[in-house]
Design a protein around this motif. Structure first.
Motif, PDB file in Angstrom:
ATOM      1  N   THR A 304       8.046   3.760 -49.300  1.00 13.28           N
ATOM      2  CA  THR A 304       7.880   5.120 -48.805  1.00 13.28           C
ATOM      3  C   THR A 304       7.178   5.963 -49.864  1.00 13.28           C
ATOM      4  OG1 THR A 304      10.000   5.907 -49.667  1.00 13.28           O
ATOM      5  CG2 THR A 304      10.000   4.911 -47.465  1.00 13.28           C
ATOM      6  N   PRO A 305       6.499   7.045 -49.457  1.00  5.86           N
ATOM      7  CA  PRO A 305       5.809   7.910 -50.438  1.00  5.86           C
ATOM      8  C   PRO A 305       6.737   8.461 -51.509  1.00  5.86           C
ATOM      9  CG  PRO A 305       5.091   8.407 -48.205  1.00  5.86           C
ATOM     10  CD  PRO A 305       6.247   7.460 -48.075  1.00  5.86           C
ATOM     11  N   ARG A 306       7.959   8.846 -51.109  1.00  6.88           N
ATOM     12  CA  ARG A 306       8.882   9.410 -52.082  1.00  6.88           C
ATOM     13  C   ARG A 306       9.281   8.389 -53.137  1.00  6.88           C
ATOM     14  NH1 ARG A 306      14.845  12.101 -50.788  1.00  6.88           N
ATOM     15  NH2 ARG A 306      15.352  12.615 -52.966  1.00  6.88           N
ATOM     16  N   LEU A 307       9.604   7.155 -52.717  1.00  2.47           N
ATOM     17  CA  LEU A 307       9.976   6.116 -53.673  1.00  2.47           C
ATOM     18  C   LEU A 307       8.807   5.755 -54.577  1.00  2.47           C
ATOM     19  CD1 LEU A 307      12.187   3.698 -51.529  1.00  2.47           C
ATOM     20  CD2 LEU A 307      12.930   5.158 -53.406  1.00  2.47           C
ATOM     21  N   ARG A 309       6.335   7.707 -55.466  1.00  8.00           N
ATOM     22  CA  ARG A 309       6.130   8.809 -56.397  1.00  8.00           C
ATOM     23  C   ARG A 309       7.167   8.778 -57.513  1.00  8.00           C
ATOM     24  NH1 ARG A 309       6.172  12.350 -52.943  1.00  8.00           N
ATOM     25  NH2 ARG A 309       8.335  13.092 -53.085  1.00  8.00           N
ATOM     26  N   THR A 310       8.435   8.565 -57.160  1.00 14.35           N
ATOM     27  CA  THR A 310       9.495   8.507 -58.165  1.00 14.35           C
ATOM     28  C   THR A 310       9.297   7.343 -59.122  1.00 14.35           C
ATOM     29  OG1 THR A 310      11.050   9.500 -56.583  1.00 14.35           O
ATOM     30  CG2 THR A 310      11.991   8.380 -58.504  1.00 14.35           C
TER      31      THR A 310
END
Length: 333
Positions: A304-307, A309-310
């Motif tokens: 996912t984009p959030r993972l 990015r993190t």
């Protein structure tokens, strides 16, 4: 549905059990400080110069030198004996083994094995912790680190030295990282950051400062390695005082052991828990696992984009800090 955090809240999120774990985490980080500094201690190269033909009271040169300080008809240009500038009376590994100049490659080879051990061990020990559990690996990694440093005390050739340095590096990252995972799970969410900062950052740097003075007081790298090996006798207490990760036990469908761990936490924290709560929690866990289609793996970090990015932020944050740390190790001694 009951989540693990909701259940643990009923058992006490910040009570005696958490206090015990914080103390043990602090102990682990103090021991790890000694383990971490053992490698720069081994790699510390004091100023040296050739002693061939020099008067005993001759002043040292301004810089290290591998060649004789003067040439004459009896001097072949090679050095047979070296003098070292001893810092605060400390006898270093390099000054005892004379791994300098033409022999300096031995020290670099040992350090490369140490770093290779850190790289491989970070992956393997984390995988092993997912198979055997967090608590056994916490104990195992610290025992191995102490064992590797202890073996370095004895006279050896370069091959044995590299093996023992690899062993020490192999468990260096895992021997204090896994206890953090347990604290995060059992600690109240609002206190996780501050407690980890105290146990990990404050205690670790306090341990580093203390270790530097311990090195000076013992006066010899062998005595320091021996002192670093003594805490092996306190490691078995982790099996008694630190409960296994409930989330890991549930993921492995070890429901009976998960209930035993929760009962243990409740007993230490002085909480009375209805048996129906255990049954409801385990039933919810079984139902959740039945409805789970996929088993998470490393590739899910990029799913996912959030993972993504993190994950990238962590890489960009940790790597420069690691480089800076390695550049500063030489200034500790």
């Amino acid at each position: 549905m009951l989540e693990v955090d909701e259940v643990l809240e009923k058992f006490g999120y910040f009570s005696r059990q958490q206090g015990i774990m914080l103390l043990l985490c602090s102990l682990i980080n103090l021991l790890s400080s000694m383990h971490i500094l053992s490698n720069p201690l081994i790699n510390f190269v004091p100023k040296y110069w050739c002693a061939d033909g020099l008067d005993p009271g001759a002043p040292p040169p301004n810089e290290s030198s591998c060649k004789p300080l003067y040439n004459n008809s009896t001097n072949s240009g090679t050095c047979n004996k070296y003098n070292y500038e001893v810092h605060m009376g400390f006898q270093s590994f390099v000054s005892e083994m004379n791994w300098i100049c033409d022999e300096a490659w031995k020290l670099r080879k040992g350090n490369s094995y140490f770093l290779a051990g850190r790289l491989i061990g970070s992956l393997f020990m984390g995988y092993l912790a997912d198979i055997l559990g967090r608590v056994p690996i916490v104990v195992l990694t610290n025992v191995i680190a102490i064992f590797g440093n202890f073996l370095t005390i004895f006279d050896m050739n370069v091959d044995l030295f590299c093996i023992f340095r690899f062993i020490c590096g192999f468990v260096l990252n895992s021997n204090f990282a896994l206890i953090r995972i347990l604290i995060v799970e059992y600690m109240r969410p609002s206190l996780r950051t501050v407690c980890l900062n105290i146990c990990v950052d404050f205690i670790s740097y306090l341990g580093i400062i203390s270790t530097i003075w311990i090195v000076v007081l013992v006066g010899n790298w062998r005595r320091f390695m021996l002192l670093d090996s003594l805490p092996i006798f306190v490691m078995p207490i982790f099996f008694y005082f630190v409960p296994e990760s409930v989330q890991w036990l549930i993921s492995r469908k070890k429901y009976g052991q998960a209930i035993a761990a929760l009962r243990r936490v409740a007993k230490i924290n002085g909480r009375q828990i209805d048996d129906n709560l255990f049954k409801e929690f385990i039933d919810d866990c079984k139902l959740s696992q039945q409805n789970t289609k996929n088993t998470p793996n490393l590739l899910h970090l990029l799913r996912t984009p959030r993972l993504r990015r993190t994950f990238l932020i962590m890489l960009l944050e940790v790597n420069p800090i690691t480089v800076v740390d390695f550049r500063n190790w030489e200034h500790f001694f």
